[in-house]
Design a protein around this motif. Structure first.
Motif, PDB file in Angstrom:
ATOM      1  N   GLY A  26      -3.835   9.766  -4.503  1.00 10.30           N
ATOM      2  CA  GLY A  26      -3.956   8.910  -3.251  1.00 10.30           C
ATOM      3  C   GLY A  26      -3.793   7.218  -3.976  1.00 10.30           C
ATOM      4  O   GLY A  26      -4.177   6.473  -3.013  1.00 10.30           O
ATOM      5  N   ASN A  27      -3.469   7.478  -5.009  1.00 10.82           N
ATOM      6  CA  ASN A  27      -3.345   5.786  -5.534  1.00 10.82           C
ATOM      7  C   ASN A  27      -1.920   5.133  -4.642  1.00 10.82           C
ATOM      8  O   ASN A  27      -0.876   5.285  -4.739  1.00 10.82           O
ATOM      9  CB  ASN A  27      -2.654   5.975  -7.215  1.00 10.82           C
ATOM     10  CG  ASN A  27      -2.944   4.971  -7.893  1.00 10.82           C
ATOM     11  OD1 ASN A  27      -3.683   3.992  -7.640  1.00 10.82           O
ATOM     12  ND2 ASN A  27      -2.253   4.795  -9.031  1.00 10.82           N
ATOM     13  N   PHE A  28      -2.816   3.966  -4.071  1.00 11.27           N
ATOM     14  CA  PHE A  28      -1.700   2.929  -3.509  1.00 11.27           C
ATOM     15  C   PHE A  28      -1.117   3.775  -1.961  1.00 11.27           C
ATOM     16  O   PHE A  28      -0.252   3.300  -1.575  1.00 11.27           O
ATOM     17  CB  PHE A  28      -0.756   2.338  -4.120  1.00 11.27           C
ATOM     18  CG  PHE A  28      -1.486   1.296  -4.996  1.00 11.27           C
ATOM     19  CD1 PHE A  28      -1.942   0.311  -4.601  1.00 11.27           C
ATOM     20  CD2 PHE A  28      -1.128   1.613  -6.311  1.00 11.27           C
ATOM     21  CE1 PHE A  28      -2.499  -0.630  -5.571  1.00 11.27           C
ATOM     22  CE2 PHE A  28      -1.887   0.696  -7.313  1.00 11.27           C
ATOM     23  CZ  PHE A  28      -2.190  -0.415  -7.008  1.00 11.27           C
ATOM     24  N   ALA A  29      -1.802   5.097  -1.919  1.00  8.29           N
ATOM     25  CA  ALA A  29      -1.173   5.689  -0.478  1.00  8.29           C
ATOM     26  C   ALA A  29      -1.005   5.010   0.782  1.00  8.29           C
ATOM     27  O   ALA A  29      -1.770   4.350   1.232  1.00  8.29           O
ATOM     28  CB  ALA A  29      -1.971   6.989  -0.059  1.00  8.29           C
ATOM     29  N   PRO A  30       0.324   4.636   1.001  1.00 11.11           N
ATOM     30  CA  PRO A  30       0.787   3.990   2.503  1.00 11.11           C
ATOM     31  C   PRO A  30       0.300   5.024   3.710  1.00 11.11           C
ATOM     32  O   PRO A  30       0.800   6.101   3.777  1.00 11.11           O
ATOM     33  CB  PRO A  30       2.009   3.762   2.243  1.00 11.11           C
ATOM     34  CG  PRO A  30       2.625   4.735   1.507  1.00 11.11           C
ATOM     35  CD  PRO A  30       1.586   5.296   0.656  1.00 11.11           C
ATOM     36  N   LEU A  40       0.500  -2.257   7.564  1.00 12.36           N
ATOM     37  CA  LEU A  40       0.483  -0.869   6.941  1.00 12.36           C
ATOM     38  C   LEU A  40      -0.938  -0.908   6.175  1.00 12.36           C
ATOM     39  O   LEU A  40      -1.171  -2.052   5.421  1.00 12.36           O
ATOM     40  CB  LEU A  40       1.586  -0.913   6.064  1.00 12.36           C
ATOM     41  CG  LEU A  40       1.662   0.423   5.346  1.00 12.36           C
ATOM     42  CD1 LEU A  40       2.135   1.540   6.541  1.00 12.36           C
ATOM     43  CD2 LEU A  40       3.000   0.269   4.421  1.00 12.36           C
ATOM     44  N   ALA A  41      -1.527   0.275   6.211  1.00  8.44           N
ATOM     45  CA  ALA A  41      -2.504   0.426   5.191  1.00  8.44           C
ATOM     46  C   ALA A  41      -2.374   0.939   3.917  1.00  8.44           C
ATOM     47  O   ALA A  41      -1.312   1.783   4.018  1.00  8.44           O
ATOM     48  CB  ALA A  41      -3.740   1.322   6.030  1.00  8.44           C
ATOM     49  N   LEU A  42      -2.895   0.452   2.601  1.00  8.19           N
ATOM     50  CA  LEU A  42      -2.658   0.972   1.665  1.00  8.19           C
ATOM     51  C   LEU A  42      -3.917   1.260   0.832  1.00  8.19           C
ATOM     52  O   LEU A  42      -4.938   0.657   0.961  1.00  8.19           O
ATOM     53  CB  LEU A  42      -2.105  -0.081   0.494  1.00  8.19           C
ATOM     54  CG  LEU A  42      -0.614  -0.502   0.488  1.00  8.19           C
ATOM     55  CD1 LEU A  42      -0.121  -1.224  -0.620  1.00  8.19           C
ATOM     56  CD2 LEU A  42       0.110   0.610   1.061  1.00  8.19           C
ATOM     57  N   ASP A  43      -4.265   2.593   0.615  1.00  4.29           N
ATOM     58  CA  ASP A  43      -5.599   3.003  -0.284  1.00  4.29           C
ATOM     59  C   ASP A  43      -5.721   2.506  -1.224  1.00  4.29           C
ATOM     60  O   ASP A  43      -4.893   1.782  -1.853  1.00  4.29           O
ATOM     61  CB  ASP A  43      -5.325   4.574  -0.167  1.00  4.29           C
ATOM     62  CG  ASP A  43      -5.603   5.533   1.146  1.00  4.29           C
ATOM     63  OD1 ASP A  43      -5.788   4.861   2.075  1.00  4.29           O
ATOM     64  OD2 ASP A  43      -5.154   6.815   1.000  1.00  4.29           O
ATOM     65  N   PRO A  44      -6.919   2.509  -1.876  1.00  3.07           N
ATOM     66  CA  PRO A  44      -7.253   1.994  -3.074  1.00  3.07           C
ATOM     67  C   PRO A  44      -6.367   2.479  -4.320  1.00  3.07           C
ATOM     68  O   PRO A  44      -5.904   3.375  -4.101  1.00  3.07           O
ATOM     69  CB  PRO A  44      -8.753   2.314  -3.382  1.00  3.07           C
ATOM     70  CG  PRO A  44      -9.332   2.566  -2.052  1.00  3.07           C
ATOM     71  CD  PRO A  44      -8.026   3.182  -1.109  1.00  3.07           C
ATOM     72  N   GLY A  45      -6.043   1.512  -5.289  1.00  2.00           N
ATOM     73  CA  GLY A  45      -5.094   1.962  -6.471  1.00  2.00           C
ATOM     74  C   GLY A  45      -5.594   1.414  -7.757  1.00  2.00           C
ATOM     75  O   GLY A  45      -6.784   0.780  -7.758  1.00  2.00           O
TER      76      GLY A  45
END
Length: 277
Positions: A26-30, A40-45
């Motif tokens: 999930g690292n920086f998942a767009p 656009l949403a980016l998950d935590p990274g």
């Protein structure tokens, strides 16, 4: 057939493994926002730079600006050091996405049309590639300087004289200044330094080679001449230089000759420096 028995004590480790998997996958998942809009949403990274681990919170990137006609492919990237996300606009009606800027890592491509009023998942192509095999820049500094076959007069006995180096046949990093005859790098680090001198210092005389950091001696070597013949002296040191005000000069001293002449042959009198780390 082997049957694996269920053991409740395995649950904590399984949960830990799943958490690690989520962290990697999930690292920086767009993805589109929960309620899609022009961001656009980016998950935590997370990013590892040498020994520095940077944790980055979830981000909202945008808004995107749809084209007035045709189509456009924009790119979303994150900074290699901070993880901060940004949009790199593409070229109208080009299927080639914009180039990845220096110092950035790719995360996603986004297809935009004039009718785009929200970024949905079907318009997003995940292109996360957070590991770069390119060798890191070493910030190399390598210098070899000499007098270009011109002798230096006035090497007075029992007095240190600065060697006036005039020519650098190697000057990677532009750390050598031929006007001041100083080695003054603009990159901080530990440097390997070497100085060699040659002159006729008279029978039973001595010649010294010295390295000076900010006009303070950090290394010297003495050679004794039983006969009046050309004599070498060389010295080496490793020292830290701050990349701003620190400078190194090469000096020579003889003990007998009133007005000595330093040999200017590039293989006889020269200075060498290289950045180690």
């Amino acid at each position: 057939m082997t049957v694996q028995a269920f053991n409740p004590s395995d649950l904590p480790q399984s949960a830990a493994n799943w958490a690690v998997s989520q962290r990697i996958v999930g690292n920086f998942a767009p993805h589109a926002q929960l309620v899609p809009n022009l961001t656009l949403a980016l998950d935590p990274g997370n990013l590892l730079n040498g020994t520095t681990l940077t944790e980055v919170n979830a981000q909202s990137v945008g808004p995107f600006a749809p084209p007035t006609s045709g189509f456009r492919i924009d790119r979303v990237v994150v900074d290699r050091n901070t993880g901060a996300a940004a949009i790199v606009p593409g070229t109208a009606n080009s299927l080639t996405p914009p180039a990845i800027p220096v110092g950035k890592l790719p995360v996603a491509r986004v297809m935009l049309l004039p009718t785009t009023d929200a970024v949905t998942n079907d318009a997003v192509v995940d292109e996360r590639s957070l590991i770069d095999l390119t060798a890191p820049t070493q910030n190399s500094v390598v210098v070899r300087a000499h007098r270009n076959n011109v002798g230096q007069n006035g090497i007075t006995n029992n007095s240190w004289a600065k060697v006036l180096l005039t020519t650098a046949n190697i000057n990677i990093g532009n750390a050598f200044n031929g006007t001041t005859s100083r080695f003054q790098p603009s990159i901080a680090g530990h440097y390997l330094l070497h100085a060699q001198v040659m002159m006729n210092c008279g029978a039973n005389g001595s010649i010294y080679a010295g390295l000076y950091l900010n006009d303070t001696n950090i290394a010297l070597c003495r050679s004794l001449t039983p006969m009046a013949t050309p004599t070498y002296a060389a010295t080496t040191s490793v020292t830290y230089m701050n990349g701003t005000s620190d400078y190194v000069e090469m000096k020579v001293l003889n003990t007998i000759v009133t007005d000595g002449i330093l040999d200017g042959t590039p293989t006889a009198t020269f200075f060498v420096a290289t950045r180690l780390a």
